[in-house]
Design a protein around this motif. Structure first.
Motif, PDB file in Angstrom:
ATOM      1  N   TYR A  46     -18.239  12.250  23.145  1.00 63.76           N
ATOM      2  CA  TYR A  46     -19.331  11.334  23.463  1.00 63.76           C
ATOM      3  C   TYR A  46     -20.702  11.963  23.208  1.00 63.76           C
ATOM      4  N   PRO A  47     -21.687  11.131  22.874  1.00 62.88           N
ATOM      5  CA  PRO A  47     -23.066  11.630  22.824  1.00 62.88           C
ATOM      6  C   PRO A  47     -23.575  11.884  24.248  1.00 62.88           C
ATOM      7  N   ILE A  48     -24.353  12.931  24.412  1.00 65.16           N
ATOM      8  CA  ILE A  48     -24.969  13.249  25.696  1.00 65.16           C
ATOM      9  C   ILE A  48     -26.464  12.987  25.598  1.00 65.16           C
ATOM     10  N   PHE A  49     -26.972  12.174  26.486  1.00 71.67           N
ATOM     11  CA  PHE A  49     -28.404  11.918  26.553  1.00 71.67           C
ATOM     12  C   PHE A  49     -28.863  12.065  28.005  1.00 71.67           C
ATOM     13  N   PHE A  50     -30.108  11.751  28.230  1.00 70.37           N
ATOM     14  CA  PHE A  50     -30.673  11.844  29.571  1.00 70.37           C
ATOM     15  C   PHE A  50     -31.299  10.498  29.922  1.00 70.37           C
ATOM     16  N   HIS A  51     -31.131  10.109  31.185  1.00 62.17           N
ATOM     17  CA  HIS A  51     -31.608   8.809  31.644  1.00 62.17           C
ATOM     18  C   HIS A  51     -32.467   9.010  32.885  1.00 62.17           C
ATOM     19  N   LYS A  52     -33.446   8.140  33.069  1.00 63.13           N
ATOM     20  CA  LYS A  52     -34.360   8.244  34.202  1.00 63.13           C
ATOM     21  C   LYS A  52     -34.133   7.083  35.145  1.00 63.13           C
ATOM     22  N   ASP A  53     -33.864   7.403  36.397  1.00 64.94           N
ATOM     23  CA  ASP A  53     -33.672   6.380  37.422  1.00 64.94           C
ATOM     24  C   ASP A  53     -35.015   5.695  37.678  1.00 64.94           C
ATOM     25  N   GLY A  54     -35.053   4.391  37.437  1.00 62.86           N
ATOM     26  CA  GLY A  54     -36.296   3.653  37.590  1.00 62.86           C
ATOM     27  C   GLY A  54     -36.814   3.629  39.011  1.00 62.86           C
ATOM     28  N   ALA A  55     -35.921   3.749  39.982  1.00 61.60           N
ATOM     29  CA  ALA A  55     -36.324   3.683  41.384  1.00 61.60           C
ATOM     30  C   ALA A  55     -36.834   5.024  41.905  1.00 61.60           C
ATOM     31  N   THR A  56     -36.167   6.117  41.523  1.00 60.73           N
ATOM     32  CA  THR A  56     -36.516   7.429  42.064  1.00 60.73           C
ATOM     33  C   THR A  56     -37.301   8.303  41.089  1.00 60.73           C
ATOM     34  N   GLY A  57     -37.236   7.977  39.797  1.00 62.42           N
ATOM     35  CA  GLY A  57     -37.887   8.805  38.795  1.00 62.42           C
ATOM     36  C   GLY A  57     -37.083  10.043  38.439  1.00 62.42           C
ATOM     37  N   GLN A  58     -35.882  10.171  39.021  1.00 65.87           N
ATOM     38  CA  GLN A  58     -35.032  11.332  38.787  1.00 65.87           C
ATOM     39  C   GLN A  58     -34.292  11.197  37.461  1.00 65.87           C
ATOM     40  N   PHE A  59     -34.267  12.279  36.693  1.00 65.54           N
ATOM     41  CA  PHE A  59     -33.501  12.319  35.447  1.00 65.54           C
ATOM     42  C   PHE A  59     -32.078  12.778  35.730  1.00 65.54           C
ATOM     43  N   PHE A  60     -31.139  12.295  34.925  1.00 62.57           N
ATOM     44  CA  PHE A  60     -29.770  12.786  34.993  1.00 62.57           C
ATOM     45  C   PHE A  60     -29.152  12.671  33.616  1.00 62.57           C
ATOM     46  N   SER A  61     -28.196  13.539  33.322  1.00 60.89           N
ATOM     47  CA  SER A  61     -27.539  13.522  32.018  1.00 60.89           C
ATOM     48  C   SER A  61     -26.381  12.535  32.039  1.00 60.89           C
ATOM     49  N   VAL A  62     -26.147  11.887  30.886  1.00 58.12           N
ATOM     50  CA  VAL A  62     -25.113  10.869  30.804  1.00 58.12           C
ATOM     51  C   VAL A  62     -24.285  11.033  29.530  1.00 58.12           C
ATOM     52  N   ALA A  63     -23.038  10.611  29.627  1.00 58.80           N
ATOM     53  CA  ALA A  63     -22.170  10.480  28.453  1.00 58.80           C
ATOM     54  C   ALA A  63     -22.184   9.013  28.059  1.00 58.80           C
ATOM     55  N   LEU A  64     -22.434   8.751  26.786  1.00 60.35           N
ATOM     56  CA  LEU A  64     -22.615   7.377  26.307  1.00 60.35           C
ATOM     57  C   LEU A  64     -21.317   6.839  25.714  1.00 60.35           C
ATOM     58  N   PHE A  65     -20.933   5.616  26.141  1.00 59.62           N
ATOM     59  CA  PHE A  65     -19.701   4.986  25.672  1.00 59.62           C
ATOM     60  C   PHE A  65     -19.952   3.758  24.801  1.00 59.62           C
ATOM     61  N   GLY A  66     -21.176   3.244  24.807  1.00 62.99           N
ATOM     62  CA  GLY A  66     -21.473   2.025  24.062  1.00 62.99           C
ATOM     63  C   GLY A  66     -22.959   1.880  23.860  1.00 62.99           C
ATOM     64  N   PHE A  67     -23.374   0.717  23.355  1.00 59.72           N
ATOM     65  CA  PHE A  67     -24.786   0.494  23.042  1.00 59.72           C
ATOM     66  C   PHE A  67     -25.441  -0.548  23.941  1.00 59.72           C
ATOM     67  N   GLN A  68     -24.683  -1.123  24.857  1.00 55.39           N
ATOM     68  CA  GLN A  68     -25.259  -2.144  25.734  1.00 55.39           C
ATOM     69  C   GLN A  68     -24.458  -2.221  27.023  1.00 55.39           C
ATOM     70  N   HIS A  69     -25.008  -2.910  28.007  1.00 48.12           N
ATOM     71  CA  HIS A  69     -24.355  -3.016  29.310  1.00 48.12           C
ATOM     72  C   HIS A  69     -22.938  -3.591  29.186  1.00 48.12           C
ATOM     73  N   ASN A  70     -22.036  -3.061  30.000  1.00 49.52           N
ATOM     74  CA  ASN A  70     -20.636  -3.523  30.065  1.00 49.52           C
ATOM     75  C   ASN A  70     -19.882  -3.339  28.755  1.00 49.52           C
ATOM     76  N   GLU A  71     -20.323  -2.363  27.940  1.00 45.31           N
ATOM     77  CA  GLU A  71     -19.639  -2.112  26.670  1.00 45.31           C
ATOM     78  C   GLU A  71     -19.112  -0.679  26.645  1.00 45.31           C
ATOM     79  N   ASN A  72     -17.800  -0.551  26.714  1.00 48.95           N
ATOM     80  CA  ASN A  72     -17.147   0.739  26.550  1.00 48.95           C
ATOM     81  C   ASN A  72     -16.305   0.655  25.285  1.00 48.95           C
ATOM     82  N   LEU A  73     -16.803   1.255  24.213  1.00 50.30           N
ATOM     83  CA  LEU A  73     -16.142   1.147  22.915  1.00 50.30           C
ATOM     84  C   LEU A  73     -14.857   1.962  22.843  1.00 50.30           C
ATOM     85  N   PHE A  74     -14.603   2.785  23.837  1.00 49.69           N
ATOM     86  CA  PHE A  74     -13.369   3.578  23.872  1.00 49.69           C
ATOM     87  C   PHE A  74     -12.238   2.837  24.582  1.00 49.69           C
ATOM     88  N   LEU A  75     -12.541   1.668  25.097  1.00 52.21           N
ATOM     89  CA  LEU A  75     -11.572   0.921  25.894  1.00 52.21           C
ATOM     90  C   LEU A  75     -10.919  -0.172  25.048  1.00 52.21           C
TER      91      LEU A  75
END
Length: 240
Positions: A46-75
Motif C-alpha cells: 500500500y501507499p503510505i501518506f499522512f492525513h490531518k484530523d480536521g477536528a484536532t489538527g493532529q497528523f497521522f500516517s495512513v495506508a491507502l486502499f482506494g481513491f474515495q470514501h468506502n472504496e477498498n480496491l483490495f476487497l
C-alpha cells in the motif's frame, strides 16, 4: 453506532469474532491508520501518506486502499487480496481501554481489552471463540491482546515520528490527479507526503539523529511506498 464494553470471561464466555473480510463486515474503508514499526510490511502492498484530523489538527500516517470514501480496491468476493492487512484493521472489534487499579494503596492505570458489541464481527454462533468452554483465553484472544499492545506502542512512537516530521518541516500537502482508462478523472486531496527537497537539505547531525531513532528508515519507506499508487490505479481500472 459503537458500543464499547470491557471484555470479560463471564459476560462474554460465548462470544466469537468473525475473521472473514467483506464490505458487510466493515472492510470497505479507503485507508487505515498505520505507524512506523509497521511501514516495512505496509509498503509492500500500500501507499503510505499522512492525513490531518480536521477536528484536532493532529497528523497521522495512513495506508491507502482506494481513491474515495468506502472504496477498498483490495476487497473482492474472495476477501482481502493483499499479502498483509494493517493491524488497525485486523484488531477489530477489539480496542485498548484504560482501567484504574489499586496496588499497595497506589492507584495505577492498567490497559485492558474492550470490545465493540455493535461490530458486525461480533457473534454468538460463528467465528473464532475468545474463551475456552471451561475458562481461559483462547490462542485467538491472546494473539489479539498482543496485537493491541503492538498498536499501543506503535502509536506512541508514531506520535514522536510525526512530531519530528513537523519539527523539521518535512510534511507537505499534495493533490493527486488521476485519469482512468475510461477517461474518468478523479482528484484526491487532504493528504500529505514527505518533502524530499527539505529532507535532502537537512544537516548531517539531524540525519544521524533520525537514523538512530529509526525514523529515517520510516521516512524512506513512506517515500518508496508511493510507487504503489500505480498498483492502486491498475486495480481501479480493472474494476471499472
Amino acid at each position: 453506532m459503537s458500543k464499547h464494553v470491557l471484555l470479560n470471561s463471564l459476560e462474554h464466555k460465548d462470544l466469537k469474532v468473525i475473521t472473514e473480510r467483506s464490505k458487510e463486515l466493515g472492510d470497505n474503508m479507503w485507508y487505515s491508520v498505520t505507524f512506523p514499526a509497521e511501514f516495512r510490511s505496509i509498503q509492500a502492498s500500500y501507499p503510505i501518506f499522512f492525513h490531518k484530523d480536521g477536528a484536532t489538527g493532529q497528523f497521522f500516517s495512513v495506508a491507502l486502499f482506494g481513491f474515495q470514501h468506502n472504496e477498498n480496491l483490495f476487497l473482492n468476493e474472495q476477501g482481502w487480496q493483499a499479502s498483509y492487512i494493517p493491524l488497525s484493521v485486523r484488531r477489530q472489534p477489539f480496542l485498548i481501554g484504560q482501567q484504574t487499579v489499586r496496588e499497595d494503596g497506589i492507584e495505577q492505570q492498567q490497559r485492558v481489552i474492550h470490545v465493540d458489541m455493535e461490530s458486525p464481527r461480533v457473534s454468538d454462533t460463528e467465528g473464532e471463540a475468545l474463551f475456552h468452554p471451561f475458562g481461559g483465553n483462547t490462542d485467538f484472544l491472546d494473539a489479539a491482546a498482543e496485537m493491541l499492545e503492538t498498536i499501543h506502542y506503535g502509536l506512541q512512537d508514531s506520535q514522536r515520528f510525526i512530531d519530528t516530521l513537523i519539527e523539521h518541516q518535512l510534511l507537505e500537502s499534495f493533490t493527486l490527479d488521476i485519469t482512468l482508462d475510461n477517461g474518468e478523472q478523479k482528484q484526491m486531496i487532504g493528504f500529505y507526503t514527505i518533502n524530499e527537497e527539505t529532507l535532502a537539505g537537512l544537516a548531517p547531525e539531524v540525519l544521524t539523529q533520525l537514523y538512530k531513532t529509526g525514523h529515517l528508515q520510516a521516512i524512506y519507506m513512506a517515500m518508496a511506498s508511493q510507487s504503489k499508487i500505480r498498483d492502486l490505479l491498475t486495480l481501479k481500472n480493472a474494476k471499472q
